[in-house]
Design a protein around this motif. Structure first.
Motif, short mmCIF file in Angstrom:
data_model
loop_
_atom_site.label_atom_id
_atom_site.label_comp_id
_atom_site.label_asym_id
_atom_site.label_seq_id
_atom_site.Cartn_x
_atom_site.Cartn_y
_atom_site.Cartn_z
N TRP A 76 -15.43 47.01 -48.99
CA TRP A 76 -14.94 45.68 -49.36
C TRP A 76 -13.55 45.67 -49.98
CZ3 TRP A 76 -16.82 41.66 -47.21
CH2 TRP A 76 -18.16 41.63 -46.81
N VAL A 77 -13.16 46.74 -50.59
CA VAL A 77 -11.85 46.76 -51.26
C VAL A 77 -10.94 47.74 -50.53
CG1 VAL A 77 -10.63 47.17 -53.40
CG2 VAL A 77 -12.96 46.25 -53.47
N PRO A 78 -9.94 47.24 -49.79
CA PRO A 78 -9.03 48.13 -49.07
C PRO A 78 -8.34 49.12 -50.00
CG PRO A 78 -8.71 45.84 -48.39
CD PRO A 78 -9.61 45.82 -49.59
N ALA A 79 -8.11 50.33 -49.51
CA ALA A 79 -7.47 51.36 -50.33
C ALA A 79 -6.10 50.92 -50.83
CB ALA A 79 -7.36 52.66 -49.53
N THR A 80 -5.42 50.09 -50.05
CA THR A 80 -4.08 49.64 -50.43
C THR A 80 -4.10 48.50 -51.45
OG1 THR A 80 -4.08 48.11 -48.55
CG2 THR A 80 -3.11 50.30 -48.20
N ALA A 81 -5.32 47.98 -51.78
CA ALA A 81 -5.39 46.81 -52.65
C ALA A 81 -5.17 47.16 -54.12
CB ALA A 81 -6.73 46.11 -52.48
N ASP A 82 -5.51 48.40 -54.52
CA ASP A 82 -5.37 48.80 -55.92
C ASP A 82 -6.04 47.80 -56.85
OD1 ASP A 82 -4.57 50.36 -58.07
OD2 ASP A 82 -2.68 49.28 -58.31
N LEU A 122 -7.54 43.12 -38.36
CA LEU A 122 -8.59 42.12 -38.59
C LEU A 122 -8.81 41.29 -37.33
CD1 LEU A 122 -7.57 40.82 -42.14
CD2 LEU A 122 -9.45 42.37 -41.58
N PRO A 123 -10.08 41.02 -36.97
CA PRO A 123 -10.36 40.16 -35.82
C PRO A 123 -10.10 38.70 -36.16
CG PRO A 123 -12.40 40.76 -36.90
CD PRO A 123 -11.31 41.53 -37.61
N ASP A 124 -10.09 37.84 -35.14
CA ASP A 124 -9.80 36.42 -35.35
C ASP A 124 -10.76 35.77 -36.34
OD1 ASP A 124 -7.66 36.53 -33.64
OD2 ASP A 124 -8.71 35.68 -31.92
N ALA A 130 -21.29 45.10 -39.49
CA ALA A 130 -19.92 45.36 -39.03
C ALA A 130 -19.67 46.83 -38.75
CB ALA A 130 -18.91 44.83 -40.06
N GLY A 131 -20.65 47.50 -38.11
CA GLY A 131 -20.47 48.89 -37.72
C GLY A 131 -20.46 49.87 -38.87
N THR A 132 -21.00 49.48 -40.04
CA THR A 132 -21.03 50.35 -41.22
C THR A 132 -22.46 50.80 -41.50
OG1 THR A 132 -21.44 48.60 -42.85
CG2 THR A 132 -19.14 48.94 -42.14
#
Length: 241
Positions: free
Chosen positions: A10-16, A34-36, A169-171
């Motif tokens: 849920w939290v992108p690595a780049t989000a800090d 990201l998809p539409d 979502a494939g996880t």
């Protein structure tokens, strides 16, 4: 508190984003993968802060810059001015690690067991269950016998509560739905069904995920009773708006 697999998803690595209770600003993350139907996603952690993930096109459209920390009200104003509407928010709830340890040692009560879509008896029991359930409740709960994992609770040989889960979502997150027939609600059957399913999911290496809308107080209460705790609220773009 929660599994690293949950936070990583849920939290992108780049989000800090670290969840500061004194800072509710959102980190803007621009992601061209990201998809539409997920071109804008707003995640607000219950511990404070969060992130807004959006495609480069949506970022340009709304005037939001990658890496910026933005007040949630300003984010919503920017999206609204750009004509970007969001669906109503969902709660995202997960089992804390200490609760997972309890569940893995817990045996399902008598009458609660895994269901098999290939078993004729289970198929007949599920057909009777869906015939007795209100259609609107069936649609909202989204429980299916052919999902990845299905657990049911029987009372007097009648299937009265079902929880099912499918990979999200494939996880390895397992999105959970649950439904109990109206004449058997209020007896703790949904709680024990969800806990039994969650224990099996954990044993199979998956992380149970419980989602419901903010105004669905009974569903939130069930999640809490089953051991789940809130991580965040989540909104996605309304592509049909």
């Amino acid at each position: 508190m929660f599994s690293p697999a949950v936070l990583t998803h849920w939290v992108p690595a780049t989000a800090d984003v670290h969840g500061d209770p004194h800072d509710d600003r959102l980190r803007v993350v621009v992601d061209d993968t990201l998809p539409d139907n997920r071109s804008v996603m707003l995640l607000e952690l219950v511990t404070g802060g969060g992130c807004l993930s959006l495609t480069p096109q949506r970022a340009t459209q709304s005037g939001l810059v990658a890496g910026a920390l933005v007040d949630p009200d300003d984010v919503r104003r920017a999206l609204g001015a750009a004509g970007v509407a969001l669906h109503d928010p969902d709660h995202l709830l997960y089992l804390p690690l200490e609760e997972q340890a309890v569940l893995l040692d817990e045996s399902p009560p008598s009458g609660t067991r895994q269901l098999d879509a290939g078993d004729e008896g289970d198929g007949a029991a599920f057909a009777g269950f869906t015939a007795a359930a209100p259609p609107a409740d069936l649609d909202e709960a989204f429980v299916e016998l052919d999902h990845w994992l299905v657990v049911g609770t029987f009372v007097d040989d009648r299937l009265v509560s079902v929880a099912s889960a499918y990979p999200w979502a494939g996880t390895t997150l397992a999105d959970v739905g649950v439904l109990t027939l109206p004449d058997h609600q209020g007896r703790g059957l949904a709680r024990r069904t969800v806990r039994a399913l969650s224990g099996r999911a954990l044993a199979a290496g998956h992380e149970p995920q419980y989602r419901c809308q903010l105004d669905n107080a009974p569903s939130v209460a069930l999640a809490r009773a089953a051991g789940f705790a809130p991580l965040a609220t989540w909104q996605v773009v309304d592509v049909d708006d």
